[in-house]
Design a protein around this motif. Structure first.
Motif, mmCIF file in Angstrom:
data_model
loop_
_atom_site.group_PDB
_atom_site.id
_atom_site.type_symbol
_atom_site.label_atom_id
_atom_site.label_comp_id
_atom_site.label_asym_id
_atom_site.label_seq_id
_atom_site.Cartn_x
_atom_site.Cartn_y
_atom_site.Cartn_z
ATOM 1 N N TYR A 74 0.696 -1.325 -0.121
ATOM 2 C CA TYR A 74 0.133 -0.009 0.025
ATOM 3 C C TYR A 74 0.783 1.392 -0.045
ATOM 4 N N VAL A 75 2.107 1.084 0.620
ATOM 5 C CA VAL A 75 2.994 2.265 0.676
ATOM 6 C C VAL A 75 3.695 2.493 -0.768
ATOM 7 N N ARG A 76 3.855 1.498 -1.454
ATOM 8 C CA ARG A 76 4.594 1.191 -2.693
ATOM 9 C C ARG A 76 3.426 2.011 -3.844
ATOM 10 N N VAL A 77 2.219 1.794 -3.729
ATOM 11 C CA VAL A 77 1.323 2.234 -4.410
ATOM 12 C C VAL A 77 1.471 3.797 -4.570
ATOM 13 N N PHE A 78 1.812 4.641 -3.611
ATOM 14 C CA PHE A 78 1.998 5.907 -3.595
ATOM 15 C C PHE A 78 3.352 6.357 -4.127
ATOM 16 N N GLU A 79 4.210 5.354 -4.145
ATOM 17 C CA GLU A 79 5.322 5.759 -4.719
ATOM 18 C C GLU A 79 5.592 5.821 -6.116
ATOM 19 N N VAL A 80 4.819 4.688 -6.688
ATOM 20 C CA VAL A 80 4.704 4.468 -8.397
ATOM 21 C C VAL A 80 3.612 5.003 -9.075
ATOM 22 N N THR A 81 2.886 5.889 -8.549
ATOM 23 C CA THR A 81 1.594 6.662 -9.116
ATOM 24 C C THR A 81 1.028 7.627 -8.179
ATOM 25 N N PRO A 82 0.924 8.795 -8.779
ATOM 26 C CA PRO A 82 0.224 9.949 -8.055
ATOM 27 C C PRO A 82 -1.197 9.648 -7.733
ATOM 28 N N LEU A 83 -1.490 8.677 -6.710
ATOM 29 C CA LEU A 83 -2.565 8.403 -6.264
ATOM 30 C C LEU A 83 -3.476 9.544 -5.550
ATOM 31 N N PRO A 84 -2.748 10.307 -4.378
ATOM 32 C CA PRO A 84 -3.304 11.251 -3.933
ATOM 33 C C PRO A 84 -3.890 12.574 -5.096
ATOM 34 N N ARG A 85 -3.316 12.514 -5.713
ATOM 35 C CA ARG A 85 -3.824 13.619 -7.101
ATOM 36 C C ARG A 85 -5.085 13.054 -7.756
ATOM 37 N N TYR A 86 -5.071 11.939 -7.916
ATOM 38 C CA TYR A 86 -6.307 11.027 -8.618
ATOM 39 C C TYR A 86 -7.347 11.133 -7.471
ATOM 40 N N LEU A 87 -7.353 10.983 -6.211
ATOM 41 C CA LEU A 87 -8.149 10.793 -5.134
ATOM 42 C C LEU A 87 -8.647 12.137 -5.284
ATOM 43 N N LEU A 88 -7.799 13.375 -5.119
ATOM 44 C CA LEU A 88 -8.435 14.830 -4.856
ATOM 45 C C LEU A 88 -9.320 14.974 -6.173
ATOM 46 N N ASN A 89 -8.904 14.674 -7.348
ATOM 47 C CA ASN A 89 -9.602 14.980 -8.385
ATOM 48 C C ASN A 89 -11.004 14.071 -8.368
ATOM 49 N N THR A 90 -11.075 13.129 -8.011
ATOM 50 C CA THR A 90 -12.197 12.157 -7.923
ATOM 51 C C THR A 90 -13.024 12.988 -6.922
ATOM 52 N N VAL A 91 -12.664 13.376 -5.394
ATOM 53 C CA VAL A 91 -13.202 13.925 -4.433
ATOM 54 C C VAL A 91 -14.177 15.135 -5.085
ATOM 55 N N ILE A 92 -13.141 16.059 -5.830
ATOM 56 C CA ILE A 92 -13.506 17.326 -6.611
ATOM 57 C C ILE A 92 -14.943 17.135 -7.545
ATOM 58 N N TYR A 93 -14.526 16.074 -8.165
ATOM 59 C CA TYR A 93 -15.770 15.713 -9.422
ATOM 60 C C TYR A 93 -17.062 15.141 -8.721
ATOM 61 N N ALA A 94 -16.778 14.268 -7.867
ATOM 62 C CA ALA A 94 -17.956 13.618 -7.149
ATOM 63 C C ALA A 94 -18.804 14.382 -6.101
ATOM 64 N N VAL A 95 -18.179 15.311 -5.208
ATOM 65 C CA VAL A 95 -18.818 16.301 -4.484
ATOM 66 C C VAL A 95 -19.243 17.277 -5.239
ATOM 67 N N SER A 96 -18.657 17.968 -6.172
ATOM 68 C CA SER A 96 -19.214 18.979 -6.874
ATOM 69 C C SER A 96 -20.526 18.797 -7.774
ATOM 70 N N ALA A 97 -20.403 17.564 -8.441
ATOM 71 C CA ALA A 97 -21.365 17.145 -9.042
ATOM 72 C C ALA A 97 -22.739 16.950 -8.391
#
Length: 293
Positions: A74-97
């Motif tokens: 689970y730590v390596r996932v954050f090292e190999v991909t920008p998961l926090p940015r994807y998560l932030l975009n998803t939250v913005i999309y879901a909450v705003s919509a």
């Protein structure tokens, strides 16, 4: 006499255990279908978690239980991909919509359910037709429109249309508002409330389960949406959501199934938590919808 008093006390526990065992067996028999369905739906999720803590060599082999537990995946996932940015975009999309959909759909549903005006049935028929219209039918003209305004490559084409409501949520809310007795609205109007004040002070508090159900439907749809982000944000990685990011992550790390499943578990966790805390309002809103009409 002491022996006579001790004999029933010694015989009571086995009888009590037998009664409890019978109650447990009866409970299992009554809920056997629910238990079988729960096992059927939870088994893939449990297996997904087990794969996420395996090594890459053991993942997707005949070993269903990890030989060693590797939570560092689970730590390596954050090292190999920008998961926090994807998560932030998803939250913005879901909450705003979700927020914009509720702001526009609730008044529309209230008008269709409680107001009398010419053409109301025709407008409701249009809502039903839009709800049954496949989104692929309008993909090309909508994309050309957003491209003309230079908004492709962002989440705006997915969020802005919610200002005009969602056909399914309008239908769901309209069916729920029909269950609210009109006498409450008439009493508010007699007291001098206008339609907007009646909606805010009377209808909204009584329609909270239906609003929660519609909001959760929209939130879950936006969180899991893949087609929309793929269409409008594929050219700009900084605007990718979790669904699109996981698809690209799967393509790059197609051998490291343990990392792919770990990223999938992280993407599922927030939506599971949201549903866990909102399931009561969600179920109540769905079960009460459509009682009248």
């Amino acid at each position: 006499m002491t022996a006579l008093l001790e004999r029933p006390a010694a015989a009571a526990p086995p009888a009590l255990r037998q009664v409890r065992r019978q109650h447990r067996l009866a409970w299992i028999a009554r809920h056997s279908v629910a238990i079988a369905l729960a096992i059927m739906f939870l088994t893939p999720v449990g297996y997904l978690f087990l794969i996420s803590v395996m090594t890459s060599n053991q993942a997707l082999t005949s070993d269903y239980w990890p030989n060693t537990w590797h939570f560092e995946n689970y730590v390596r996932v954050f090292e190999v991909t920008p998961l926090p940015r994807y998560l932030l975009n998803t939250v913005i999309y879901a909450v705003s919509a979700t927020v914009l959909m509720l702001l526009s759909s609730v008044p529309a549903a209230y008008a269709l359910a409680k107001l009398r005006f010419r053409g109301r049935n025709a407008m409701f028929l249009i809502v039903l037709c839009v709800m049954m219209l496949p989104p692929q039918v309008v993909t090309v003209p909508l994309y050309l429109m957003w491209a003309r305004y230079g908004l492709t490559g962002s989440l705006a084409p997915l969020i802005v249309p919610m200002l005009f409501g969602d056909a399914f949520c309008i239908f769901l809310l309209r069916q729920f508002l029909l269950t609210i007795p009109t006498d409450y609205l008439d009493a508010a109007r007699v007291d001098g409330c206008g339609e907007w004040r009646t909606l805010l002070r009377v209808v909204l508090p009584m329609a909270r389960p239906g609003i929660a159900a519609a909001g959760l439907f929209q939130f879950f749809y936006a969180w899991n949406d893949y087609y929309g982000p793929l269409l409008y944000t594929s050219e700009n990685e900084s605007a990718w959501t979790l669904s699109l990011g996981l698809a690209s992550f799967h393509g790059v790390h197609h051998v490291d199934w343990n990392l792919v499943t770990a990223a999938t578990v992280l993407a599922m966790a927030p939506i599971v938590v949201v549903f866990f805390f909102a399931q009561k309002a969600f179920v109540q809103g769905v079960t009460l919808t459509g009682v009248k009409g």
